[in-house]
Scaffold this active site. Structure first.
Site, PDB file in Angstrom:
ATOM      1  N   TYR A 249      49.643  39.296  35.069  1.00 40.69           N
ATOM      2  CA  TYR A 249      49.002  39.291  36.208  1.00 40.69           C
ATOM      3  C   TYR A 249      47.330  39.688  36.274  1.00 40.69           C
ATOM      4  CZ  TYR A 249      47.279  41.122  40.870  1.00 40.69           C
ATOM      5  OH  TYR A 249      46.413  41.296  41.949  1.00 40.69           O
TER       6      TYR A 249
ATOM      7  N   SER B 149      40.672  40.651  42.451  1.00 41.30           N
ATOM      8  CA  SER B 149      41.323  42.066  42.158  1.00 41.30           C
ATOM      9  C   SER B 149      40.590  42.818  40.993  1.00 41.30           C
ATOM     10  CB  SER B 149      43.025  42.150  41.644  1.00 41.30           C
ATOM     11  OG  SER B 149      43.411  43.290  41.525  1.00 41.30           O
TER      12      SER B 149
END
Length: 254
Positions: A153, A140
């Site tokens: 995260y 990501s």
């Protein structure tokens, strides 16, 4: 193009994993589809079976014993895994560090980091035995920077980025390619999971601009896999045109 590869995809029942399964099935890849939801996984497998051979494995990537058992018990035609796509991952919550739920932190570290490690460790011996293979981690842009309330995260995706680099070094000379694809904003069920099923809040994430679609990432994965053996796409970042970073997004207000 017919790739003629056996590909294991985690998180294959939805989002990027599902789109990748559909895309690679049409490219002639034999598929091992992994996921937690047996019903949804079966539906993806049925669609792909019109184009190729398919095997499904139902397990939680964070369950070490289940991962190794499932991979070790693969039927013989599927044991020679050529490609591993570590796609399974989730975001849980979007809260300031001091108010975050510890259960959300555990879920993200268990799935995004430990799950990736378990599946890779289970599959790797099959690649080492033939001195050939390809491992693709779906990371990501959150693994390349941090943003407010992204805390754990972002940390989990930074770990994926570090593991990708370290694994490529450790496996150098084994004939196994290692690389990662780091998407920005992709319109999937990702935000609905992050916001605990709040569809309205999740929908707002993708309004006012053209986000990436799961199919965009699937096509990129297909391109990466279709490169000749001497070419390894080691690290690739992809964002919507309207996204410059995790915090800079050109949204049109209607």
């Amino acid at each position: 193009m017919n790739l003629d590869k056996t590909v294991l995809i985690t998180g294959a029942s939805s989002g990027i994993g599902k789109a990748t399964a559909y895309y690679l099935a049409k490219m002639g890849c034999k598929l091992i589809l992994c996921g937690r939801d047996q019903e949804r996984l079966a539906a993806v497998a049925q669609h792909c079976a019109a184009h190729t051979e398919v095997q499904t494995l139902v397990f939680e990537v964070s369950n070490k014993e289940a991962v190794f058992k499932a991979v070790n018990e693969l039927p013989h035609p599927f044991k020679a895994i050529d490609v591993l796509i570590n796609n399974a991952g989730n975001a849980h919550g979007l809260d300031l560090f001091q108010y975050a739920d510890l259960a959300d932190w555990d879920a993200m570290m268990d799935i995004n980091v430990k799950g990736l490690l378990y599946v890779t460790k289970a599959v790797l011996p099959h690649m080492l035995a033939k001195n050939k293979g390809h491992i693709i981690h779906i990371g990501s842009t959150a693994g390349k920077e941090v943003y407010p309330k992204g805390n754990v995260y972002c940390a989990s995706k930074h770990a994926v980025d570090a593991i990708n680099q370290a694994m490529r070094m450790d496996l150098n000379g084994t004939g196994i390619k290692v690389g990662a694809i780091h998407p920005g904003l992709v319109e999937t069920g990702f935000s609905e999971v992050r916001f605990k099923g709040d569809k309205d809040r999740a929908g707002e994430v993708y309004k006012g601009y053209a986000p990436l679609q799961a199919e965009d990432i699937a096509e990129i994965i297909g391109f990466v896999l279709s490169r000749p053996y001497h070419v390894n796409i080691a690290d690739l970042v992809v964002m919507p045109t309207d996204q410059a970073s995790s915090t800079i997004l050109n949204k049109k207000i209607s």
